[in-house]
Design a protein around this motif. Sequence first.
Motif, short mmCIF file in Angstrom:
data_model
loop_
_atom_site.label_atom_id
_atom_site.label_comp_id
_atom_site.label_asym_id
_atom_site.label_seq_id
_atom_site.Cartn_x
_atom_site.Cartn_y
_atom_site.Cartn_z
N LEU A 9 0.91 -1.15 -0.06
CA LEU A 9 -0.10 -0.11 0.08
C LEU A 9 0.87 1.33 0.03
O LEU A 9 0.29 2.31 -0.17
N GLY A 10 2.27 1.12 0.14
CA GLY A 10 3.11 2.44 0.28
C GLY A 10 3.11 2.97 1.59
O GLY A 10 3.49 2.31 2.43
N SER A 11 2.52 4.25 1.77
CA SER A 11 2.68 5.01 2.93
C SER A 11 1.05 5.50 3.17
O SER A 11 0.37 5.53 2.83
N THR A 12 1.08 5.93 4.68
CA THR A 12 -0.01 6.75 5.08
C THR A 12 0.34 7.48 5.76
O THR A 12 1.26 7.70 6.57
N ALA A 13 -0.39 9.05 5.66
CA ALA A 13 0.06 10.16 6.40
C ALA A 13 -1.00 10.55 7.43
O ALA A 13 -2.43 10.53 7.01
N GLY A 14 -0.88 11.03 8.55
CA GLY A 14 -1.71 11.98 9.36
C GLY A 14 -1.04 12.25 10.65
O GLY A 14 0.20 12.19 10.59
N VAL A 15 -1.69 12.49 11.53
CA VAL A 15 -1.21 12.96 12.92
C VAL A 15 -1.36 11.54 13.65
O VAL A 15 -2.13 10.94 13.96
N ILE A 16 -0.17 11.64 14.52
CA ILE A 16 0.07 10.36 15.36
C ILE A 16 -0.89 10.68 16.46
O ILE A 16 -0.59 11.57 17.35
N GLY A 17 -2.06 9.96 16.59
CA GLY A 17 -2.95 10.12 17.59
C GLY A 17 -2.72 9.25 19.01
O GLY A 17 -2.62 9.72 20.16
N VAL A 18 -2.57 7.78 18.83
CA VAL A 18 -2.54 7.12 19.91
C VAL A 18 -1.58 5.79 19.57
O VAL A 18 -1.48 5.52 18.54
N VAL A 19 -0.58 5.65 20.42
CA VAL A 19 0.32 4.32 20.40
C VAL A 19 0.02 3.47 21.64
O VAL A 19 0.23 3.83 22.84
N ARG A 20 -0.63 2.44 21.37
CA ARG A 20 -1.02 1.66 22.51
C ARG A 20 -0.56 0.07 21.90
O ARG A 20 -1.05 -0.46 20.99
N SER A 41 4.67 -3.86 11.42
CA SER A 41 4.73 -3.51 9.76
C SER A 41 5.34 -2.35 9.53
O SER A 41 5.48 -2.07 8.22
N ILE A 42 5.50 -1.53 10.22
CA ILE A 42 6.37 -0.41 9.79
C ILE A 42 7.84 -0.50 9.29
O ILE A 42 8.69 -0.94 10.18
N GLN A 43 8.15 0.20 8.25
CA GLN A 43 9.58 -0.02 7.81
C GLN A 43 10.40 1.28 7.99
O GLN A 43 11.35 1.20 8.54
N TYR A 44 9.67 2.41 7.89
CA TYR A 44 10.17 3.63 8.41
C TYR A 44 9.26 4.95 8.58
O TYR A 44 8.04 4.50 7.99
N VAL A 45 9.55 5.75 9.22
CA VAL A 45 8.61 6.95 9.38
C VAL A 45 9.37 8.25 9.15
O VAL A 45 10.71 8.45 9.67
#
Length: 66
Positions: A26-37, A58-62
Amino acid sequence: MFASTLREELARRQGQLARIYTDDDLGSTAGVIGVVRGDIVILVDSIGYGPDNIPIDSIQYVIVSP
């Protein structure tokens, strides 16, 4: 300085705009980091259909915007 794990670093950056690249096609997704749980990052105000739940494994890089 960076946190010792990706989860800790993402949690520290809650509220910041980020583009997350995953290991799927799917490539990438952009947005505001809301919650890390647990093992999930939730991007809010994402470009698309609403909040995105992204497994940390599943994250390769940010790329985080300042």
